[in-house]
Design a protein around this motif. Structure first.
Motif, PDB file in Angstrom:
ATOM      1  N   ASP A 135       0.834  -1.206   0.000  1.00 14.52           N
ATOM      2  CA  ASP A 135       0.000   0.000   0.000  1.00 14.52           C
ATOM      3  C   ASP A 135       0.868   1.256   0.000  1.00 14.52           C
ATOM      4  OD1 ASP A 135      -2.298  -1.512  -0.013  1.00 14.52           O
ATOM      5  OD2 ASP A 135      -2.727  -1.261   2.134  1.00 14.52           O
TER       6      ASP A 135
ATOM      7  N   ASP B 213       2.598   1.645  -3.321  1.00 15.75           N
ATOM      8  CA  ASP B 213       1.644   2.152  -4.310  1.00 15.75           C
ATOM      9  C   ASP B 213       1.573   3.673  -4.248  1.00 15.75           C
ATOM     10  OD1 ASP B 213       0.029   1.508  -6.398  1.00 15.75           O
ATOM     11  OD2 ASP B 213      -1.645   0.784  -5.207  1.00 15.75           O
TER      12      ASP B 213
ATOM     13  N   GLU C 174       2.652   6.337  -7.259  1.00 15.56           N
ATOM     14  CA  GLU C 174       1.781   7.383  -7.783  1.00 15.56           C
ATOM     15  C   GLU C 174       2.420   8.760  -7.657  1.00 15.56           C
ATOM     16  OE1 GLU C 174      -1.025   7.098  -9.556  1.00 15.56           O
ATOM     17  OE2 GLU C 174      -0.471   4.985  -9.502  1.00 15.56           O
TER      18      GLU C 174
ATOM     19  N   ARG D 167       4.914   9.140 -10.483  1.00 16.47           N
ATOM     20  CA  ARG D 167       4.256   9.382 -11.772  1.00 16.47           C
ATOM     21  C   ARG D 167       3.699  10.805 -11.866  1.00 16.47           C
ATOM     22  NH1 ARG D 167       1.140   3.881 -13.848  1.00 16.47           N
ATOM     23  NH2 ARG D 167       3.055   2.621 -14.071  1.00 16.47           N
TER      24      ARG D 167
ATOM     25  N   LEU E 115       3.512  -6.079  -6.350  1.00 20.85           N
ATOM     26  CA  LEU E 115       2.908  -4.774  -6.607  1.00 20.85           C
ATOM     27  C   LEU E 115       2.544  -4.627  -8.079  1.00 20.85           C
ATOM     28  CD1 LEU E 115       2.070  -2.000  -5.549  1.00 20.85           C
ATOM     29  CD2 LEU E 115       4.413  -1.207  -5.959  1.00 20.85           C
ATOM     30  N   THR E 116       3.410  -5.098  -8.955  1.00 19.79           N
ATOM     31  CA  THR E 116       3.138  -5.051 -10.396  1.00 19.79           C
ATOM     32  C   THR E 116       1.879  -5.843 -10.735  1.00 19.79           C
ATOM     33  OG1 THR E 116       5.511  -4.850 -10.867  1.00 19.79           O
ATOM     34  CG2 THR E 116       4.082  -5.546 -12.680  1.00 19.79           C
TER      35      THR E 116
ATOM     36  N   ARG F  35      -0.580  -6.683  -8.664  1.00 14.32           N
ATOM     37  CA  ARG F  35      -1.758  -6.073  -8.041  1.00 14.32           C
ATOM     38  C   ARG F  35      -2.244  -4.853  -8.813  1.00 14.32           C
ATOM     39  NH1 ARG F  35      -2.125  -3.848  -1.816  1.00 14.32           N
ATOM     40  NH2 ARG F  35      -1.307  -1.938  -2.790  1.00 14.32           N
ATOM     41  N   ARG F  36      -1.314  -4.052  -9.305  1.00 16.68           N
ATOM     42  CA  ARG F  36      -1.705  -2.858 -10.060  1.00 16.68           C
ATOM     43  C   ARG F  36      -2.329  -3.229 -11.407  1.00 16.68           C
ATOM     44  NH1 ARG F  36       0.655   2.234  -8.514  1.00 16.68           N
ATOM     45  NH2 ARG F  36       0.691   2.881 -10.702  1.00 16.68           N
ATOM     46  N   ARG F  37      -1.826  -4.292 -12.029  1.00 17.48           N
ATOM     47  CA  ARG F  37      -2.343  -4.680 -13.348  1.00 17.48           C
ATOM     48  C   ARG F  37      -3.629  -5.502 -13.249  1.00 17.48           C
ATOM     49  NH1 ARG F  37       0.201  -4.504 -18.407  1.00 17.48           N
ATOM     50  NH2 ARG F  37      -1.237  -5.344 -19.972  1.00 17.48           N
TER      51      ARG F  37
ATOM     52  N   GLY G 114      -5.565  -5.762 -10.353  1.00 16.33           N
ATOM     53  CA  GLY G 114      -6.536  -5.226  -9.409  1.00 16.33           C
ATOM     54  C   GLY G 114      -6.645  -6.006  -8.119  1.00 16.33           C
TER      55      GLY G 114
ATOM     56  N   THR H 279       7.367  -2.149 -16.110  1.00 13.75           N
ATOM     57  CA  THR H 279       6.644  -1.741 -14.903  1.00 13.75           C
ATOM     58  C   THR H 279       7.304  -2.337 -13.668  1.00 13.75           C
ATOM     59  OG1 THR H 279       4.577  -1.657 -16.159  1.00 13.75           O
ATOM     60  CG2 THR H 279       4.387  -1.706 -13.762  1.00 13.75           C
TER      61      THR H 279
ATOM     62  N   MET I 108       8.335  -0.266 -10.416  1.00 19.62           N
ATOM     63  CA  MET I 108       7.816  -0.601  -9.098  1.00 19.62           C
ATOM     64  C   MET I 108       8.934  -0.975  -8.124  1.00 19.62           C
ATOM     65  SD  MET I 108       4.677   0.044  -9.235  1.00 19.62           S
ATOM     66  CE  MET I 108       4.866   1.218 -10.588  1.00 19.62           C
TER      67      MET I 108
END
Length: 320
Positions: free
Chosen positions: A23, A26, A30, A33, A145-146, A148-150, A152, A287, A291
């Motif tokens: 978390d 993440d 962000e 970015r 993390l990669t 989970r982000r892709r 969901g 990615t 990450m």
């Protein structure tokens, strides 16, 4: 809640600690970015990177993570150090204690070496950047993390880890993490590259690539680690690619939206087709690199918080 004093492996982490770290990572991803990557969470702390084994990608990632958080970062070239002259790990720990680092990032070719250093250094958080065939926790966390982000989510997915599993600390850490987060893990590769007792790890083992990839959500390819091989584990690279190299034909057996991963560095045309590795619709390899910085920022931030809290408790006790 993250309660660890060190990050030596995935094995000691509870699922809630993994989620807490991801978390925070993440959030850092962000911010980067959005052009707000820099902070001062590690201001006033000293980070020393000790890489007894070369790794441009991991070392650069840890350096960048520390600098983005305001730490004073020093990287020691261990190949040219007194270690080459016969200095033991214990001697190294004594030297480090005199330097009084706050965060120590260590990569070592021998399993257990990082844990030994963590036992010997005082008042310092130690992060394992890879030790022998044991673990590479931040790689597994950045992979998580990669995913989970892709996807969901990071649970109830089917993940195929393919290739040289026997020599891979990345595979071991991913097996542990994915298992803790309730995923179905398959190991795919020739019998010579599957570790003895793999089935005891709660995974499924496949020798056939097509069957191993059938309907999976994630395909994680591994590098052939020739430097760790001392015998004829594969007949030839050409034969290996024919049977176990990932190409479009083999990937077609996975789920339609399956993603392709690789921890790097890649041997194109050996474990993965170059065109597929660069396919932005299926490959998340770049990615993963991105990450990596976010995960290492989060790991050092959380460990630094615990380190400062422990120092505060000791200071309060000393006053009493």
């Amino acid at each position: 809640m993250f309660r660890q004093s060190h990050l030596l492996g995935i094995e000691p982490l509870a699922p809630a600690e993994i989620t807490a770290l991801l978390d925070l990572a993440d959030t850092y991803a962000e911010k980067a970015r959005a052009g707000r990557a820099r902070g001062d969470d590690l201001a006033g702390l000293t980070q020393i990177n000790m890489f007894f084994e070369a790794s441009t990608r991991t070392q650069a990632s840890f350096e960048l993570a520390g600098k983005r958080l305001g730490a004073d970062v020093m990287s020691m070239a261990m190949g040219a150090s007194s270690v080459k002259k016969g200095e033991t790990l214990i001697d190294t720990a004594l030297t480090l204690n005199a330097m009084r680092p706050d965060l120590l990032v260590v990569r070592h070719p021998h399993s257990g070496a990082v844990d030994l250093l963590a036992q010997k250094v005082h008042d310092c958080a130690v992060l394992n950047a890879g030790d022998g065939r044991h673990e590479h926790p931040t790689q597994a966390l950045l992979d998580a993390l990669t995913i989970r982000r892709r996807k969901g989510r990071l649970h109830r997915l089917s993940v195929a880890i393919c290739g040289d599993i026997a020599h891979s600390r990345v595979a071991r850490s991913n097996i542990l993490l994915l298992g803790k987060m309730e995923n179905r893990v398959r190991l795919v590769g020739p019998p010579t590259l599957i570790p003895t007792g793999a089935a005891d790890l709660g995974v499924e083992v496949y020798e056939d690539m097509v069957e191993g990839l059938r309907d999976v959500d994630v395909v994680m390819m591994l590098r052939l680690q020739k430097e760790r091989m001392d015998g004829g584990f594969i007949p030839s690279e050409r034969e290996y690619y024919h049977r176990y190299g990932l190409d479009a034909a083999k990937l077609a057996h996975a789920a339609e939206d399956a993603i392709v991963m690789h921890p790097g560095p890649m041997n194109r045309g050996v474990e993965i087709d170059g065109t597929l590795a660069d396919d932005i619709h299926r490959s998340v390899i770049q990615t993963q690199v991105e990450m990596g910085v976010a995960v290492r920022m989060a790991a050092m931030d959380l460990l630094a918080r615990n380190l400062r809290a422990a120092r505060g408790v000791r200071a309060a006790e000393a006053v009493q």
